[in-house]
Design an enzyme around this catalytic site. Structure first.
Site, PDB file in Angstrom:
ATOM      1  N   HIS A 277       0.791  -1.228   0.000  1.00 17.48           N
ATOM      2  CA  HIS A 277       0.000   0.000   0.000  1.00 17.48           C
ATOM      3  C   HIS A 277       0.819   1.270   0.000  1.00 17.48           C
ATOM      4  O   HIS A 277       0.257   2.357  -0.040  1.00 17.48           O
ATOM      5  CB  HIS A 277      -0.939   0.031   1.209  1.00 17.48           C
ATOM      6  CG  HIS A 277      -2.126  -0.863   1.077  1.00 17.48           C
ATOM      7  ND1 HIS A 277      -3.293  -0.464   0.455  1.00 17.48           N
ATOM      8  CD2 HIS A 277      -2.332  -2.139   1.450  1.00 17.48           C
ATOM      9  CE1 HIS A 277      -4.169  -1.455   0.479  1.00 17.48           C
ATOM     10  NE2 HIS A 277      -3.609  -2.489   1.071  1.00 17.48           N
ATOM     11  N   LYS A 465      -7.276  14.703   5.689  1.00 17.49           N
ATOM     12  CA  LYS A 465      -6.514  13.458   5.617  1.00 17.49           C
ATOM     13  C   LYS A 465      -5.473  13.532   6.729  1.00 17.49           C
ATOM     14  O   LYS A 465      -5.340  14.571   7.379  1.00 17.49           O
ATOM     15  CB  LYS A 465      -5.833  13.294   4.263  1.00 17.49           C
ATOM     16  CG  LYS A 465      -5.082  14.547   3.788  1.00 17.49           C
ATOM     17  CD  LYS A 465      -4.522  14.396   2.390  1.00 17.49           C
ATOM     18  CE  LYS A 465      -5.561  14.481   1.293  1.00 17.49           C
ATOM     19  NZ  LYS A 465      -5.668  13.298   0.479  1.00 17.49           N
ATOM     20  N   ARG A 466      -4.729  12.447   6.965  1.00 20.42           N
ATOM     21  CA  ARG A 466      -3.677  12.516   7.960  1.00 20.42           C
ATOM     22  C   ARG A 466      -2.739  13.693   7.646  1.00 20.42           C
ATOM     23  O   ARG A 466      -2.491  13.995   6.481  1.00 20.42           O
ATOM     24  CB  ARG A 466      -2.872  11.209   7.956  1.00 20.42           C
ATOM     25  CG  ARG A 466      -3.660  10.014   8.478  1.00 20.42           C
ATOM     26  CD  ARG A 466      -3.967  10.176   9.957  1.00 20.42           C
ATOM     27  NE  ARG A 466      -2.736  10.279  10.703  1.00 20.42           N
ATOM     28  CZ  ARG A 466      -2.031   9.228  11.133  1.00 20.42           C
ATOM     29  NH1 ARG A 466      -2.462   8.013  10.915  1.00 20.42           N
ATOM     30  NH2 ARG A 466      -0.916   9.397  11.803  1.00 20.42           N
ATOM     31  N   LYS A 471       1.674  14.935   2.156  1.00 21.72           N
ATOM     32  CA  LYS A 471       0.321  15.320   1.761  1.00 21.72           C
ATOM     33  C   LYS A 471       0.189  16.835   1.582  1.00 21.72           C
ATOM     34  O   LYS A 471      -0.817  17.328   1.105  1.00 21.72           O
ATOM     35  CB  LYS A 471      -0.690  14.777   2.756  1.00 21.72           C
ATOM     36  CG  LYS A 471      -0.790  13.233   2.717  1.00 21.72           C
ATOM     37  CD  LYS A 471      -1.806  12.718   3.715  1.00 21.72           C
ATOM     38  CE  LYS A 471      -1.913  11.201   3.757  1.00 21.72           C
ATOM     39  NZ  LYS A 471      -2.858  10.645   2.764  1.00 21.72           N
ATOM     40  N   THR A 573      -7.769   7.395  -1.318  1.00 25.29           N
ATOM     41  CA  THR A 573      -9.157   6.982  -1.473  1.00 25.29           C
ATOM     42  C   THR A 573     -10.082   8.155  -1.171  1.00 25.29           C
ATOM     43  O   THR A 573     -11.236   8.145  -1.595  1.00 25.29           O
ATOM     44  CB  THR A 573      -9.511   5.818  -0.515  1.00 25.29           C
ATOM     45  OG1 THR A 573      -9.011   6.145   0.786  1.00 25.29           O
ATOM     46  CG2 THR A 573      -8.899   4.518  -1.004  1.00 25.29           C
ATOM     47  N   LYS A 577     -13.936   9.222  -2.767  1.00 21.24           N
ATOM     48  CA  LYS A 577     -15.143   9.541  -1.983  1.00 21.24           C
ATOM     49  C   LYS A 577     -15.673  10.924  -2.380  1.00 21.24           C
ATOM     50  O   LYS A 577     -16.874  11.137  -2.450  1.00 21.24           O
ATOM     51  CB  LYS A 577     -14.819   9.526  -0.491  1.00 21.24           C
ATOM     52  CG  LYS A 577     -14.325   8.180   0.038  1.00 21.24           C
ATOM     53  CD  LYS A 577     -13.745   8.329   1.451  1.00 21.24           C
ATOM     54  CE  LYS A 577     -12.932   7.126   1.841  1.00 21.24           C
ATOM     55  NZ  LYS A 577     -12.121   7.361   3.058  1.00 21.24           N
TER      56      LYS A 577
HETATM   57  C1  LIG Z   1     -10.813   7.790   3.303  1.00 23.69           C
HETATM   58  C2  LIG Z   1     -10.235   8.178   4.576  1.00 23.69           C
HETATM   59  C3  LIG Z   1      -8.872   8.473   4.663  1.00 23.69           C
HETATM   60  C4  LIG Z   1      -7.946   8.416   3.474  1.00 23.69           C
HETATM   61  O1  LIG Z   1      -7.918   9.669   2.868  1.00 23.69           O
HETATM   62  P1  LIG Z   1      -6.764  10.070   1.826  1.00 23.69           P
HETATM   63  O2  LIG Z   1      -7.253  11.385   1.330  1.00 23.69           O
HETATM   64  O3  LIG Z   1      -6.774   9.029   0.766  1.00 23.69           O
HETATM   65  O4  LIG Z   1      -5.520  10.151   2.586  1.00 23.69           O
HETATM   66  C5  LIG Z   1      -8.357   8.861   5.888  1.00 23.69           C
HETATM   67  N1  LIG Z   1      -9.122   8.958   6.980  1.00 23.69           N
HETATM   68  C6  LIG Z   1     -10.450   8.695   6.936  1.00 23.69           C
HETATM   69  C7  LIG Z   1     -11.256   8.818   8.181  1.00 23.69           C
HETATM   70  C8  LIG Z   1     -11.051   8.283   5.738  1.00 23.69           C
HETATM   71  O5  LIG Z   1     -12.355   8.000   5.700  1.00 23.69           O
END
Ligand SMILES: *Cc1c(COP(=O)(O)O)cnc(C)c1O
Length: 766
Positions: A277, A465-466, A471, A573, A577
């Site tokens: 990953h 995101k984190r 990022k 991901t 979404k």
């Molecule tokens: C989908 C999701 C992520 C991943 O987000 P990225 O933008 O791909 O880093 C991280 N945290 C939560 C709570 C998510 O639902």
């Protein structure tokens, strides 16, 4: 999700309404399970939903952490970490199954015996009981119920009794109990200390050993021959953490089931497959061999044997090429390389986006790809559209059903049926009304929680995101500072009113990420309280980013920031979404963004910046000189100087570590290098936003093309291509992201296995 998948959400909502109870309020009381910390865990949960929806007999294995990843509070702009006590009021969806508990052994000594044949005796070990809790995953309106099996570590022996005369025994009992319970106490224990690292290795072994024992028991119960193991079960290791599945399955087959090495190895490699990953070096774990030897003595012997046999094979292929053999070995320089173990012990290794798989093949794992060319393949990630569209945005789901028919939930590619309506003003106005509804709701929430007033007609730009260097939350923040500087210089400047929303947790030991949060909240304070800016610019950092918060943001987001340094984000991901809900991505050419661009078309996304190959070439050359950008681009110079000039409250030294990371430590994630391109991309966003009809057309096209990024498509690819699993239902149109895969499907050339169980193991589920 249970209510949606069972098809009874409306009925239950109506019944509760009659009782004077709002279903939404009931849902809000439920805590997010504290089983993951970001995209990886969430992805595993998406896949369990998709597998059940697809009638695939696929189960998950994870750990039942007593405390999840911390809950984040923001106090005086700083992140504080509060224990995530997600089980405090119980978790009603789990079923404890003590009758299926198994034993996991740590430490002790291993001696060999020759009694006709060589065997191993493991003694003086610490015995831990693994008790499973099963959480059902219900398929969407079908008869499938799969399980997520979460293991809890419990003390095993109870022979020590506590009494005044046996005080030492009593203390030993307490030590033992504490040591056992620590194993499943927290997700991602701090690994900066030796104790923390020992605990993580224990967690990894505990998960894989318990899960594999349960799988073998299940095969026995069904009366299936173990010699056909890989015909009956597919064991998938989700990222590198559960790579111990390889030596542990060997141990179970050899020591407990009497197989010889060669046959056990064939069964192991035949059953196990591996998803990588990330290529971030810190995720490609290695463990000191002596730690292995102490904690897992029998596994240590097996890993040694795997390594020796593998190196012998390498020698035959590359005689005399010691450098290559050392580089590829499973065990070298006193360390066990978990990613190598996973590759050598699996029949399939996949990346999670086309670019990421190419980087694995050509760069990070090129030696392995040359040695095992048929092992490598791609499975682009997908997310569950049932949760992230149907549940999150019921109004949009209804508009979609009214436009393309109700089957889109089962056949997400039906979303393509929205395309002919994308420019239809009547459709666009309905879409706009739904978006405004969600933006108003979010604005009310932000006002209640932070006091900041947002205009629902402004452009809502989210970056959630984190918090991590790659990022590039700071690139976004620097652009906001730049906009602010322009507005200060010219208060009459005509810019489209913008709201910037941030959210995300920083790892507790990651000081620069925590400082980035502090910096963003400080910047927000200055901008939101500046009267000359008015409503043109608002910045909010939302605390405790999690799935529940994300569900509020998805339908209310106009622009979504997906701006990692190219090559660093394997797939992402969040991007998927957001497009499901009609957001437009501003993004780099990385991971899943590229495939989203290819699906929606360049007119419906805004991309910018260095490509992955340019970044990797630059890294190979040892980086670049950030001072060149600083000296050449006055926008960059102004913003960076403001970091250390006392422009923000907290004094000139507060943010110096950020300044230093860019100018004195090489700007590793190339923020300054990409900054000019990013500012231009933001201008392009603004230009498009001002044309309302064009913007709504982009929203509609993003939704229309998002079916391809459903986890249902991804999992059908895993099932048919890697696990050779025969679905109960005929293969549907999956708008496959992979042309080769689509072709192989049309001829149905894949051998199909009979009853098959797919098992995912992973250190962290969400
Ligand atoms: C989908 C999701 C992520 C991943 O987000 P990225 O933008 O791909 O880093 C991280 N945290 C939560 C709570 C998510 O639902």
């Amino acid at each position: 999700m249970y209510l949606i998948n069972l098809g009874i959400r409306d009925t239950v909502a109506a019944a509760l309404f009659d009782l004077g109870v709002d279903l939404g309020a009931v849902e809000d009381v439920e805590e997010d399970p504290g089983l993951g910390n970001g995209g990886l865990g969430r992805l595993a949960a998406c896949y369990l939903d998709s597998m059940a929806a697809e009638n695939l007999p696929g189960h998950g294995c994870g750990l039942r952490y007593r405390y999840g990843f911390f809950e984040q509070g923001i106090v005086d702009g700083r992140q504080i970490e509060v224990p995530d006590d997600w089980l405090k009021t119980g978790f009603i969806y789990e079923f404890r199954r003590p009758e299926e508990a198994v034993e996991v052994r740590f430490g002790g000594t291993v001696t060999t015996e020759i009694n006709g044949k060589l065997s191993y005796r493991h003694e003086n070990y610490e015995s831990v009981l693994a008790v499973p809790y099963d959480v059902p995953f219900v398929g969407y309106r079908n008869d499938t119920v799969n399980a997520l099996r979460l293991w809890s570590a419990e003390p095993h022996r109870t022979e020590f009794v506590c009494s005044a005369t046996r005080r030492n025994d009593c203390l030993k009992t307490i030590d033992y109990k504490n040591a056992v319970e620590a194993i499943t106490s927290i997700l991602y224990p701090d690994d900066s200390t030796r104790d923390g690292r020992v605990l993580r290795l224990k967690q990894q072994y505990f998960l894989t050993s318990a899960s594999l024992q349960a799988i073998l028991h299940d095969i026995d119960r069904r009366g299936l021959p173990l010699a056909g193991l890989s015909d009956h079960v597919a064991i998938h290791i989700n990222d590198t953490h559960p790579a111990l599945a390889v030596p542990e399955l060997m141990r179970l087959l050899i020591d407990e089931r009497g197989f010889g090495w060669d046959e056990a190895w064939q069964l192991t490699v035949g059953a196990i497959s591996y998803t990588n990953h990330t290529i971030l070096p810190e995720a490609l774990e290695t463990w000191p061999a002596d730690l292995f030897q102490e904690l897992l003595p029998r596994i240590h012997i097996i890993v040694n044997e795997i390594n020796e046999r593998f190196c012998r094979e390498l020698w035959q292929r590359y005689p005399g090429d010691w450098d290559r053999i050392r580089a590829m070995a499973v065990l070298a320089d006193g360390a066990v390389r978990m990613a190598h173990l996973a590759i050598v012990g699996s029949h399939s290794v996949n990346g999670v986006a086309q670019l990421h798989t190419r980087i694995l093949k050509e760069r990070v794992m090129s030696d392995f790809h040359r040695f095992y060319p048929d092992r490598f393949n791609n499975k682009t990630n997908g997310v569950t559209h049932r949760r992230f569209l149907a549940k999150t945005n019921p109004q949009l789901a209804e508009l979609i059903a009214g436009t393309v028919g109700p089957d889109w939930i089962t056949f997400p590619c039906d979303l393509l049926g929205l395309l002919p309506h994308a420019d239809d003003p009547a459709f666009q106005d309905k879409l706009a009304a739904i978006r405004r509804h969600h933006k108003s709701k979010l604005a009310a929430l932000v006002r209640d929680n932070t006091g900041v007033r947002l205009d629902p007609d402004a452009l809502f730009d989210t970056h959630v995101k984190r918090i991590h260097g790659y990022k590039r939350q700071l690139m976004n923040a620097f652009h906001i500072m730049h906009l602010y500087n322009r507005l200060k210089a010219d208060p009459g400047l005509d810019i489209a009113p913008r709201v910037f929303l941030f959210g995300g947790k920083a790892a507790p030991a990651y000081q620069l990420a925590k400082l980035a949060i502090k910096f963003i909240t400080a910047l927000a304070g200055v901008i939101n309280n500046d009267k000359t800016v008015g409503d043109k610019l608002k910045v909010v950092f939302l605390e405790n980013y999690n799935v529940s918060l994300l569900e509020l943001l998805l339908p209310a987001t106009d622009v979504n920031e997906q701006i990692p340094t190219a090559s660093r984000e394997a797939c992402g991901t969040g991007n998927m979404k957001f497009i499901m809900n009609g957001s437009v991505i501003i993004g780099t050419l990385d991971g899943g963004n590229i495939e989203i661009m290819n699906a929606v078309g360049e007119d419906n996304i805004v991309t910018f910046g260095l490509t992955a190959d340019e970044v990797l070439t630059l890294y190979e050359r040892g980086g670049y000189n950030p001072w060149d950008v600083y000296n050449a681009d006055p926008r960059v110079k102004t913003v960076l100087d403001q970091l250390v000039s006392g422009f923000l409250p907290g004094g000139p030294d507060e943010y110096r570590p950020i300044f230093d990371s860019f100018l004195h430590h090489g700007d590793h994630f190339l923020v300054l290098k990409d900054f000019a391109a990013y500012v231009d991309a933001q201008k392009e966003i603004e230009r498009r936003w001002r044309d309302r009809r064009r913007w709504l057309g982009m929203c509609a096209r993003n939704i229309a093309h998002s079916g391809k990024f459903s986890g249902d498509r991804t999992f059908t690819e895993y099932a048919l291509d890697i696990w050779r699993l025969r679905p109960d239902t005929p293969v549907r149109c999956y708008c496959s992201a992979d042309e080769d895969f689509a072709r192989s499907q049309s001829g149905c050339i894949l051998p199909r296995r009979p009853a098959l169980q797919a098992t995912l193991t992973n250190a962290a589920y969400n």
